[in-house]
Design an enzyme around this catalytic site. Structure first.
Site, PDB file in Angstrom:
ATOM      1  CE  LYS A  23      38.485 -18.222  18.479  1.00 31.15           C
ATOM      2  NZ  LYS A  23      38.921 -17.467  19.676  1.00 31.15           N
TER       3      LYS A  23
ATOM      4  CG  PHE B 184      31.722 -14.282  20.947  1.00 28.45           C
ATOM      5  CD1 PHE B 184      31.328 -15.586  20.684  1.00 28.45           C
ATOM      6  CD2 PHE B 184      32.890 -14.086  21.664  1.00 28.45           C
ATOM      7  CE1 PHE B 184      32.096 -16.669  21.120  1.00 28.45           C
ATOM      8  CE2 PHE B 184      33.662 -15.159  22.092  1.00 28.45           C
ATOM      9  CZ  PHE B 184      33.263 -16.455  21.810  1.00 28.45           C
ATOM     10  CB  THR B 185      30.800 -15.349  25.620  1.00 20.64           C
ATOM     11  OG1 THR B 185      31.937 -15.779  24.872  1.00 20.64           O
ATOM     12  CG2 THR B 185      29.667 -16.351  25.421  1.00 20.64           C
TER      13      THR B 185
ATOM     14  NE  ARG C 234      29.375 -21.214  23.413  1.00 22.33           N
ATOM     15  CZ  ARG C 234      30.358 -20.383  23.762  1.00 22.33           C
ATOM     16  NH1 ARG C 234      31.140 -19.832  22.852  1.00 22.33           N
ATOM     17  NH2 ARG C 234      30.580 -20.073  25.011  1.00 22.33           N
TER      18      ARG C 234
ATOM     19  CG  PHE D 293      30.508 -20.036  28.840  1.00 24.12           C
ATOM     20  CD1 PHE D 293      30.268 -18.677  28.811  1.00 24.12           C
ATOM     21  CD2 PHE D 293      31.616 -20.518  28.180  1.00 24.12           C
ATOM     22  CE1 PHE D 293      31.132 -17.810  28.140  1.00 24.12           C
ATOM     23  CE2 PHE D 293      32.483 -19.669  27.499  1.00 24.12           C
ATOM     24  CZ  PHE D 293      32.233 -18.307  27.492  1.00 24.12           C
TER      25      PHE D 293
ATOM     26  CE1 TYR E 160      59.063  -5.324  28.252  1.00 21.36           C
ATOM     27  CE2 TYR E 160      59.033  -3.232  27.073  1.00 21.36           C
ATOM     28  CZ  TYR E 160      58.484  -4.085  28.006  1.00 21.36           C
ATOM     29  OH  TYR E 160      57.362  -3.716  28.689  1.00 21.36           O
TER      30      TYR E 160
ATOM     31  CG  ASP F  57      34.929 -10.859  16.367  1.00 24.66           C
ATOM     32  OD1 ASP F  57      35.984 -11.347  15.907  1.00 24.66           O
ATOM     33  OD2 ASP F  57      34.411 -11.254  17.426  1.00 24.66           O
TER      34      ASP F  57
HETATM   35  N1  PM9 Z   1      36.160 -17.756  20.788  1.00 23.99           N
HETATM   36  C1  PM9 Z   1      35.607 -20.034  20.936  1.00 23.99           C
HETATM   37  O1  PM9 Z   1      35.802 -21.155  21.416  1.00 23.99           O
HETATM   38  C2  PM9 Z   1      37.210 -19.075  22.635  1.00 23.99           C
HETATM   39  C3  PM9 Z   1      36.634 -18.487  23.864  1.00 23.99           C
HETATM   40  S1  PM9 Z   1      34.919 -18.653  24.170  1.00 23.99           S
HETATM   41  C4  PM9 Z   1      34.713 -20.294  24.417  1.00 23.99           C
HETATM   42  O2  PM9 Z   1      34.800 -19.833  20.006  1.00 23.99           O
HETATM   43  C5  PM9 Z   1      34.883 -14.416  18.576  1.00 23.99           C
HETATM   44  C6  PM9 Z   1      33.915 -14.491  17.465  1.00 23.99           C
HETATM   45  C7  PM9 Z   1      35.365 -15.549  19.185  1.00 23.99           C
HETATM   46  C8  PM9 Z   1      36.279 -15.440  20.275  1.00 23.99           C
HETATM   47  C9  PM9 Z   1      36.711 -16.574  20.982  1.00 23.99           C
HETATM   48  C10 PM9 Z   1      36.684 -14.133  20.668  1.00 23.99           C
HETATM   49  C11 PM9 Z   1      37.644 -13.953  21.795  1.00 23.99           C
HETATM   50  C12 PM9 Z   1      36.185 -13.054  20.026  1.00 23.99           C
HETATM   51  N2  PM9 Z   1      35.293 -13.202  18.995  1.00 23.99           N
HETATM   52  O3  PM9 Z   1      39.445 -16.241  22.933  1.00 23.99           O
HETATM   53  O4  PM9 Z   1      40.104 -13.952  23.532  1.00 23.99           O
HETATM   54  O5  PM9 Z   1      34.949 -16.738  18.747  1.00 23.99           O
HETATM   55  O6  PM9 Z   1      41.211 -15.050  21.639  1.00 23.99           O
HETATM   56  O7  PM9 Z   1      38.908 -14.342  21.413  1.00 23.99           O
HETATM   57  C13 PM9 Z   1      36.346 -18.894  21.425  1.00 23.99           C
HETATM   58  P1  PM9 Z   1      39.967 -14.940  22.452  1.00 23.99           P
END
Ligand code: PM9
Length: 482
Positions: free
Chosen positions: A264, A130-131, A388, A455, A78, A221
């Protein structure tokens, strides 16, 4: 027989395949039913109904044998897992920040930094929204202000660094609202919503200088920062002779911290982190993570997941890998360009972005052309892509009006180390088939709109062929003011 010599020597993936996962094909009737049941939203399809899954490069990577071996060394204590300390050491080695707070994925880190730094009424400038990032900024009471260069909003501009911040827009904002209202500048590497477009080192250095003059933090980011570093090596003067690892560290050195989706660049299926240099802020983040994610030495992750991320960092800077990774995206994009299919140029780092506004110019933006195009590609071949455009952009938090982005795109996203060149060929041919029949594609009507990040879960119906569009055919909406 005369053989045509290739113009250049080919590259190949610097790996061979050890484990395979069978793909399933479906009939047109099955896809018709699946997309209807999914409300014409590719996020709502079951992956079992998908043939080639190009929805996202997030968490869809293939791990290496080295990473899988590391998974067996997961220390699931843990507190104080040895995998955490290894991850922390590698984060310092490759990114150069002092402190690490692990999170379950990127948005966990975005939540913490937004809650800690943003006050009600603050402005957060950034190089395109970004979303999830904007959602967390708004939840904390802030409003996002786009300060990316104008070229980023133009799918046809060939600017090599369309992710750059417009320094004049940033300076104007600081003068207008005052530095006290700007908790930090949010700078993304390889800007996702602009088409996977990089920021230059020169630009980030200048952002840093301006921020420093006003005592404003810069938060990166870093989700696709390695891919950005690779573009810098290829395109920016003075960097051809540097390693991607050196370039990445220099990029980070102009920032005070980073949010990171490990799903990523880090070649894993889950994980993220917040990295910081300021000890006081780190203490607060470390305290907050226990409320929302888990203890500060695991942050919602299993020990084995942290091990896989740490090992992924070692692999991500391998330049043979990066050449094949970016090369595969370029291969797909170049095929589409050869057939004169409109895409965002230059071709981005993680995806090819189809210009749905141009491809379906008979569908007004309020009938969701990119959403309709993604559904059509799925119907044609079972290839899954993602909208997008106006759906992703959501609504203005203050007025409730729909944002109307000038980019109305379909993202054809390439997972890392997963698909082969043959999958790219099949995908390109499917897009061509839809392109050739584009005039027959109809717009959509939204029938269900979730409150947040619509979305992901919105549902749509096809607009019947007989009904007249709300806007005359070909009429375009005003684009979002910049
Ligand atoms: N990006 C993508 O598919 C997954 C969720 S939105 C469809 O591109 C950036 C630049 C991203 C991103 C996620 C996140 C969030 C932050 N910044 O999905 O929470 O492209 O790990 O990261 C997606 P998490």
């Amino acid at each position: 027989m005369v053989y045509a010599k290739p113009e250049r020597r080919s590259w190949a993936e610097p790996f061979k395949i050890k484990v395979v996962e069978p793909l399933k094909t479906t009939s047109p009737q099955q896809r018709q039913q699946a997309i209807r049941e999914a409300g014409y939203n590719t996020f709502l399809l079951r992956s079992d109904d998908v043939y080639i899954d190009l929805l996202t490069d997030s968490g869809t990577n293939a791990m290496s044998d080295y990473q899988w071996a590391g998974m067996m060394l997961g220390d699931e204590a843990y507190a104080g897992s040895k995998n955490f300390y290894y991850l922390e050491a590698n984060m310092r080695r490759f990114y150069g920040y002092r402190y690490l707070v692990p999170t379950h994925q990127g948005r966990g880190a975005e939540h913490i930094i937004s809650q800690l730094l943003i006050k009600s009424g603050d402005c957060v400038p950034g190089n395109m929204y970004f979303t999830t990032t904007r959602e967390h900024q708004e939840r904390a009471g802030g409003s996002f202000v786009d300060v990316i260069i104008d070229e980023a909003h133009d799918p046809e501009s060939l600017h090599p660094f369309k992710g750059n911040v417009d320094l004049q827009k940033l300076a104007d904002l600081i003068n207008k609202v005052g530095a006290k209202k700007i908790p930090y500048i949010c700078v993304a590497a390889t800007v996702n919503m602009a088409g996977g477009q990089p920021i230059s080192m020169e630009n980030l250095r200048a952002v840093r200088k301006l921020a420093e003059q006003h005592g404003i933090r810069v938060i990166l980011d870093a989700t696709r920062a390695v891919e950005n570093a690779y573009f810098i090596k290829l395109r920016e003067q003075g960097y051809a002779g540097k390693s991607v690892a050196e370039i990445l560290k220099e990029l980070c050195s102009y920032t005070d911290g980073a949010t990171m989706s490990g799903k990523k660049d880090l070649l894993v299926n889950i994980g993220g982190f917040l990295a910081l240099n300021d000890e006081k802020l780190y203490d607060e983040a470390r305290n907050m993570v226990v409320v929302f994610e888990g203890l500060h030495t695991y942050g919602g992750l299993a020990g084995r997941d942290m091990e896989a991320m740490a090992r992924g960092m070692e692999e991500m800077v391998n330049e043979d890998y990066l050449r094949a990774r970016i090369g595969q995206v370029e291969y797909l994009g170049s095929k589409l360009l050869d057939w004169e299919i409109p895409i965002v140029e230059p071709i981005g780092g993680h995806a090819v972005f189809l210009n749905a506004k141009k491809i379906l110019e008979h569908i007004p933006q309020e009938q969701y052309p990119a959403q309709a195009l993604a559904a059509e590609i799925y119907l044609d071949s079972g290839v899954r892509t993602m909208e997008r455009g106006i759906v992703s952009a959501g609504r203005d938090a203050a007025t409730g009006d729909q944002h109307r982005p000038s980019l109305e795109l379909v993202r054809v996203t390439i997972p890392r180390r997963v698909y082969t060149q043959a999958h790219m060929d099949v995908t390109a041919e499917s897009i061509l088939a839809v392109y050739e029949n584009r005039k027959k594609v109809r717009g959509l009507k939204m029938t269900y709109e979730p409150k947040y990040l619509r979305f992901f879960q919105a549902r749509f119906e096809k607009i019947p062929a007989s009904s007249r569009p709300e806007h005359p055919a070909g009429a375009r909406l005003e684009t979002e003011p910049r």
